[in-house]
Design a protein around this motif. Structure first.
Motif, short mmCIF file in Angstrom:
data_model
loop_
_atom_site.label_atom_id
_atom_site.label_comp_id
_atom_site.label_asym_id
_atom_site.label_seq_id
_atom_site.Cartn_x
_atom_site.Cartn_y
_atom_site.Cartn_z
N PRO A 2 0.89 -1.34 -0.07
CA PRO A 2 -0.04 -0.05 -0.12
C PRO A 2 0.80 1.42 -0.01
O PRO A 2 1.94 1.44 0.53
CB PRO A 2 -0.84 -0.06 1.33
N LEU A 3 0.43 2.42 -0.63
CA LEU A 3 1.02 3.63 -0.64
C LEU A 3 0.87 4.33 0.57
O LEU A 3 -0.17 4.31 1.34
CB LEU A 3 0.55 4.63 -1.77
N PRO A 4 1.85 4.85 1.12
CA PRO A 4 1.74 5.53 2.70
C PRO A 4 1.22 6.87 2.53
O PRO A 4 1.45 7.62 1.83
CB PRO A 4 3.31 5.76 3.14
N GLY A 5 0.10 7.06 3.36
CA GLY A 5 -0.85 8.16 3.30
C GLY A 5 -0.19 9.13 4.68
O GLY A 5 0.64 9.64 4.57
N ASN A 6 -1.25 9.14 5.46
CA ASN A 6 -0.91 10.25 6.71
C ASN A 6 -0.60 11.39 6.45
O ASN A 6 0.25 12.02 7.18
CB ASN A 6 0.22 9.25 7.66
N ILE A 299 -9.75 8.24 5.83
CA ILE A 299 -9.40 9.47 5.08
C ILE A 299 -8.16 9.86 5.28
O ILE A 299 -7.37 9.85 4.55
CB ILE A 299 -10.44 10.54 5.27
N LEU A 300 -7.70 9.84 6.51
CA LEU A 300 -6.34 10.41 6.91
C LEU A 300 -5.19 9.24 6.43
O LEU A 300 -4.26 9.80 6.08
CB LEU A 300 -6.34 10.81 8.22
N ALA A 301 -5.66 8.11 6.75
CA ALA A 301 -4.70 7.01 6.58
C ALA A 301 -4.29 6.87 5.00
O ALA A 301 -3.08 6.45 4.64
CB ALA A 301 -5.09 5.66 6.64
N GLN A 302 -5.24 7.48 4.02
CA GLN A 302 -5.07 7.55 2.71
C GLN A 302 -5.04 9.07 2.13
O GLN A 302 -5.52 9.04 0.83
CB GLN A 302 -6.08 6.64 2.05
N LEU A 334 0.46 20.06 11.48
CA LEU A 334 -0.75 20.30 12.55
C LEU A 334 -1.66 19.12 12.34
O LEU A 334 -1.84 18.65 13.58
CB LEU A 334 -1.40 21.47 12.14
N LEU A 335 -1.93 18.67 11.24
CA LEU A 335 -2.90 17.48 11.08
C LEU A 335 -2.21 16.21 11.61
O LEU A 335 -2.87 15.28 12.44
CB LEU A 335 -3.28 17.13 9.63
N ARG A 336 -1.02 16.02 11.42
CA ARG A 336 -0.35 14.79 11.96
C ARG A 336 -0.12 14.70 13.45
O ARG A 336 -0.22 13.83 13.99
CB ARG A 336 1.11 14.64 11.12
N ASP A 340 -2.44 12.49 15.67
CA ASP A 340 -1.49 11.33 16.04
C ASP A 340 -1.22 10.30 14.92
O ASP A 340 -1.16 9.15 14.89
CB ASP A 340 -1.97 10.50 17.23
N LEU A 341 -0.80 10.93 13.75
CA LEU A 341 -0.47 10.27 12.55
C LEU A 341 0.98 9.83 12.60
O LEU A 341 2.13 10.79 12.23
CB LEU A 341 -0.95 11.09 11.38
N VAL A 342 1.33 8.47 12.86
CA VAL A 342 2.71 8.16 12.91
C VAL A 342 2.88 6.87 11.85
O VAL A 342 1.94 6.10 11.46
CB VAL A 342 3.25 7.65 14.27
N ASP A 343 4.19 6.61 11.34
CA ASP A 343 4.28 5.40 10.50
C ASP A 343 4.65 4.27 11.19
O ASP A 343 5.35 4.60 12.20
CB ASP A 343 5.29 5.92 9.46
#
Length: 343
Positions: A2-6, A299-302, A334-336, A340-343
């Motif tokens: 999968p392509l990384p989003g976030n 939505i955020l993950a992609q 700001l969104l990350r 709490d968007l982390v890889d």
């Protein structure tokens, strides 16, 4: 894979710079960098001109900044083209047609998760370029079939060039003229265009993406083309786009990426915005989808983020565009942090 989003950042290929290295430096400030197209540096950097290199019958008038096709020459030069088409060399962008590509490939780009190239797409190219009778070449059955194959070959060679410098490249196709086919006066129907576009995309190597700033029938792109990436002008068109809820859900459920162009690049528009206002604008678009059953988590993950459009008309040259890129990075941060968007 999968392509990384976030909420990773990228941008359109066209930049207003005339300094090659400064343009590449700017592209490298984003999570997904790209080689820049620099039409202010040279007319041959124009995305329509770039893809026309070695296209039989093409005539470039640099002074008038026009590209046309001589049908007679097209037929004559097909013989020579056929003799050379087994070699990748005929499909590579030469330094005259892209001063930045080789310079980008010479940089160390291995630390990035993804890198990107771009090409004008066949639907836009076919409508923009006219023959000696001022007829768009997309209406010529023989030329159209050749054009789709020619552009696909150029994209695949570019992909292989990027692949030599990075393990995970992709190319997206710019289709600014796509909305033309949905007009009542189009002689190239959306049904025919979809069949042609599906075959074209199926022939491409690597992840398949389309970028456009216009407002087509979004279901055309979201369903039935097997796209992996769709890049849109969310700043201007996000509310309209979000009405296609079922198609967006199907697209996301397929594991695909939507690149939300949320930061304006026009001086007047950017001056009226702040990072918080842009985040709120994007969250309002997303809330429309959440209200129809698409989770914010998905939505955020992609999601990728980008400037809304490329821009060559600001009176301050590249300064507003560089501020737009800086704002984009802040919006992403700001969104990350907020989600709490982390890889």
């Amino acid at each position: 894979m999968p392509l990384p989003g976030n909420c990773r950042t990228t941008a359109m290929g066209i930049l207003p710079h005339q300094e090659v290295e400064r343009a590449i430096d700017l592209a490298l400030t984003l999570d997904i960098p790209f080689w820049p197209q620099l039409p202010r540096f040279s007319y041959y950097e124009d995305m329509y001109v770039q893809v026309s290199e070695h296209f039989p019958g093409i005539q470039i008038d640099e002074r008038q900044q026009r590209i046309t096709l001589d049908t007679g020459r097209f037929l004559e030069e097909l013989v020579e083209y056929a003799e050379k088409s087994d070699s990748e060399a005929i499909f590579k962008l030469s330094p005259r047609y892209s001063v930045a590509l080789d310079a980008f490939l010479a940089r160390d780009i291995t630390s990035y998760r993804l890198v990107r190239g771009q090409s004008i797409g066949p639907i836009s190219f076919g409508h923009k370029i006219v023959d000696e009778n001022l007829k768009p070449i997309i209406y010529n059955d023989d030329v159209r079939e050749f054009m789709y194959d020619f552009i696909a070959r150029k994209i695949n060679v570019q992909y292989r060039q990027l692949q030599q410098a990075h393990a995970a490249p992709f190319i997206w196709v710019d289709e600014p003229g796509l909305e033309i086919i949905f007009g009542s006066f189009s002689g190239y129907s959306s049904e025919r265009a979809k069949r042609d576009m599906r075959a074209f995309l199926d022939s491409l190597e690597g992840p398949r993406g389309v970028h456009l700033c216009g407002n087509p029938d979004w279901s055309f792109l979201l369903q039935g083309l097997d796209l992996n990436i769709l890049s849109i002008d969310a700043y201007s068109l996000g509310q309209i786009f979000s009405r296609y809820t079922d198609a967006i859900r199907e697209f996301l459920d397929g594991g695909n990426i939507i690149c939300w162009g949320i930061v304006p690049t026009l001086s007047e528009e950017l001056g009226q915005e702040s990072v918080e206002k842009l985040v709120l604008r994007l969250e309002e678009i997303w809330s429309n989808l959440v209200g129809k059953g698409i989770t914010l988590k998905q939505i955020l993950a992609q999601a990728w983020l980008a400037p809304a459009r490329c821009c060559l008309i600001n009176t301050d040259g590249y300064l507003t565009v560089e501020r737009s890129f800086a704002t984009l990075r802040q919006v992403s941060a700001l969104l990350r942090d907020r989600y709490d968007l982390v890889d």
